[in-house]
Design a protein around this motif. Structure first.
Motif, short mmCIF file in Angstrom:
data_model
loop_
_atom_site.label_atom_id
_atom_site.label_comp_id
_atom_site.label_asym_id
_atom_site.label_seq_id
_atom_site.Cartn_x
_atom_site.Cartn_y
_atom_site.Cartn_z
N LYS A 310 -13.27 0.96 1.62
CA LYS A 310 -12.16 1.70 1.04
C LYS A 310 -10.90 1.55 1.89
CE LYS A 310 -10.91 5.91 -1.36
NZ LYS A 310 -11.41 7.11 -2.04
N ILE A 311 -11.04 1.56 3.21
CA ILE A 311 -9.88 1.35 4.07
C ILE A 311 -9.29 -0.04 3.82
CG2 ILE A 311 -9.13 1.01 6.46
CD1 ILE A 311 -11.05 3.24 7.27
N ARG A 316 -5.01 -3.55 1.84
CA ARG A 316 -4.57 -4.66 0.99
C ARG A 316 -3.60 -4.18 -0.09
NH1 ARG A 316 -10.45 -7.62 0.35
NH2 ARG A 316 -10.13 -9.28 1.90
N THR A 317 -3.92 -3.06 -0.69
CA THR A 317 -3.10 -2.56 -1.80
C THR A 317 -1.68 -2.24 -1.36
OG1 THR A 317 -5.05 -1.63 -2.90
CG2 THR A 317 -2.92 -0.74 -3.55
N LEU A 318 -1.53 -1.67 -0.18
CA LEU A 318 -0.22 -1.23 0.29
C LEU A 318 0.41 -2.16 1.32
CD1 LEU A 318 -0.93 2.61 0.60
CD2 LEU A 318 0.04 1.35 -1.33
N GLY A 319 -0.33 -3.20 1.73
CA GLY A 319 0.21 -4.14 2.71
C GLY A 319 0.44 -3.50 4.06
N LEU A 320 -0.58 -2.80 4.57
CA LEU A 320 -0.41 -1.97 5.77
C LEU A 320 -0.58 -2.75 7.07
CD1 LEU A 320 -2.50 1.15 4.68
CD2 LEU A 320 -0.05 0.75 4.37
N VAL A 348 -17.02 0.94 11.69
CA VAL A 348 -15.99 0.83 10.65
C VAL A 348 -14.93 -0.20 11.02
CG1 VAL A 348 -14.17 2.04 9.40
CG2 VAL A 348 -16.36 3.19 9.84
N ILE A 349 -14.38 -0.12 12.22
CA ILE A 349 -13.30 -1.03 12.60
C ILE A 349 -13.74 -2.50 12.52
CG2 ILE A 349 -11.88 -1.81 14.55
CD1 ILE A 349 -11.33 1.09 15.21
N PRO A 350 -14.88 -2.88 13.12
CA PRO A 350 -15.28 -4.29 12.99
C PRO A 350 -15.51 -4.72 11.54
CG PRO A 350 -16.54 -3.22 14.74
CD PRO A 350 -15.81 -2.13 14.01
N VAL A 352 -14.02 -3.46 8.79
CA VAL A 352 -12.72 -3.60 8.11
C VAL A 352 -12.13 -4.97 8.43
CG1 VAL A 352 -10.33 -2.79 8.00
CG2 VAL A 352 -12.20 -1.14 8.01
N ARG A 353 -12.14 -5.36 9.68
CA ARG A 353 -11.56 -6.64 10.08
C ARG A 353 -12.34 -7.79 9.44
NH1 ARG A 353 -7.72 -4.97 13.26
NH2 ARG A 353 -8.03 -3.47 14.95
N GLU A 354 -13.64 -7.63 9.36
CA GLU A 354 -14.46 -8.66 8.73
C GLU A 354 -14.13 -8.82 7.25
OE1 GLU A 354 -18.91 -8.16 7.65
OE2 GLU A 354 -18.90 -9.07 9.65
N ILE A 355 -13.98 -7.69 6.55
CA ILE A 355 -13.65 -7.73 5.12
C ILE A 355 -12.29 -8.38 4.90
CG2 ILE A 355 -13.11 -6.31 3.09
CD1 ILE A 355 -15.15 -4.25 4.20
#
Length: 358
Positions: A310-311, A316-320, A348-350, A352-355
């Motif tokens: 979800k993060i 991606r949706t907001l270009g954060l 979670v952090i690893p 997110v970066r992987e996704i």
């Protein structure tokens, strides 16, 4: 594609091509495991412990909010952040948010410049108006001046960031003539975000001053904030400002499984949400509404994989360039919060970066 290490710096230590993943807490007065309320002093020490753990598990940033109510223990976040700074070595430390409207910009700058020195250049501040108004009568301000206070004080704070002599005048404080503020920061500039809850005028104002934008996505589908992110970037271009980071602060909670996260959080979420709702005329929140906000709204709640997905979608949706999870909620016990911090950093952090890299 967003990198996982420093690439480009534009705002002190704020990257524009690096995704930072942080945690925020308001220092909610929580319960112990036996259900007894924890004293304020214990809550404050627990927040320090959570910040230290966040550093140990490689969370990028840790933010502490400011409130002046009996359901929150932290009214002076800079002091809590200083205690964390003395026991950490790498994590960014900032506010979430500092209520600038009811404070003095010079005192705010001095406190965060001092935090910057204690932390060896790891301080940042998020300026905003806050979602509560208790600080206004507490410090002698008229709510009728709500908008003007923030606008004027943000203007002064922007002038202070040069860390040179400042000449300034306004309606709500004494004027300044060639005045310098001390101490100076490690980098010669204090990284500043402006927190925005959904006002286009506030988005444009952040762009005009050249402050990175922190969107408070606390309800509804994060995708509905896309127009604000686009307005901000368009405004930066039209105003001749450099490209600056966009971040999101959003609520959530991490546990080992989806079921455990939803089960642990709900009673604390409902108690806190219904208390605020009574003050604002909202109906009591239902379990169905809670689940719907997890599945389709702002709540980033679940197992590490669920929260990471979800993060990554929100990013991606907001270009954060920054995502901060507001991981504490109401009376959730410290032990569960520590587990959430651990899982966020180690899982979670690893993920997110992987996704995002795939």
């Amino acid at each position: 594609m967003l990198a996982s290490g420093p690439v480009l710096q534009s705002e002190g230590n704020m990257p524009t091509e690096v995704l930072q993943l942080g945690l925020d807490t308001f220092g909610d007065v929580n319960a112990r495991l036996d259900g007894a309320p924890a004293p304020y002093a214990e809550v404050i020490r627990n927040v320090v412990a959570q910040g230290v753990l966040a550093d140990q598990v490689s969370v990028d940033a840790f933010g502490v909010g400011e409130h002046h109510r009996d359901d929150f223990a932290v009214s002076a976040p800079e002091m809590v952040l200083a205690a964390i700074a003395a026991r950490t070595g790498r994590i960014l430390l900032g506010s979430a948010v500092t209520v600038l409207s009811s404070d003095d910009p010079i005192r705010v700058y001095e406190r965060f410049a001092t935090l910057d020195g204690i932390s060896d250049g790891r301080a940042e501040v998020t300026l905003g108006r806050g979602s509560f108004t208790e600080s206004f009568p507490l410090f002698g301000y008229d709510l009728a001046d709500y908008e003007m206070l923030f606008s004027e004080k943000l203007d002064l704070f922007a002038a202070l960031r040069s860390e040179g002599p400042v000449t300034w005048s306004g309606r709500h404080r004494a004027p300044l003539t060639d005045t310098e503020v001390f101490p100076k920061t490690t980098r010669g500039v204090l990284p500043v975000w402006v927190g925005v809850g959904g006002s286009p005028e506030s988005v444009v104002r952040a762009a005009r001053y050249g402050f990175p934008l922190m969107l408070a996505v606390i309800g509804g589908d994060p995708a509905r904030f896309r127009p604000y992110a686009e307005l901000y970037r368009r405004s930066l271009t039209e105003l001749g400002q450099p490209i600056l980071p966009v971040g999101v602060h959003a609520p959530g909670f991490v546990a080992d499984t989806d079921e455990e996260a939803q089960r642990l959080l709900f009673p604390h979420f409902k108690r806190a949400r219904d208390r605020i709702g009574r003050d604002r005329g909202w109906s009591p929140v239902t379990k169905e509404q809670y689940i719907a906000d997890i599945e389709h709204g702002a709540m980033h709640v679940g197992s590490p994989d669920t929260v990471a997905l979800k993060i990554a979608t929100t990013v991606r949706t907001l270009g954060l360039q920054r995502f901060d999870l507001k991981y504490s909620y109401g009376t959730m016990p410290h032990e569960h919060l520590m587990r959430a911090v651990e899982l966020f950093g180690t899982k979670v952090i690893p993920r997110v970066r992987e996704i995002l890299a795939s």
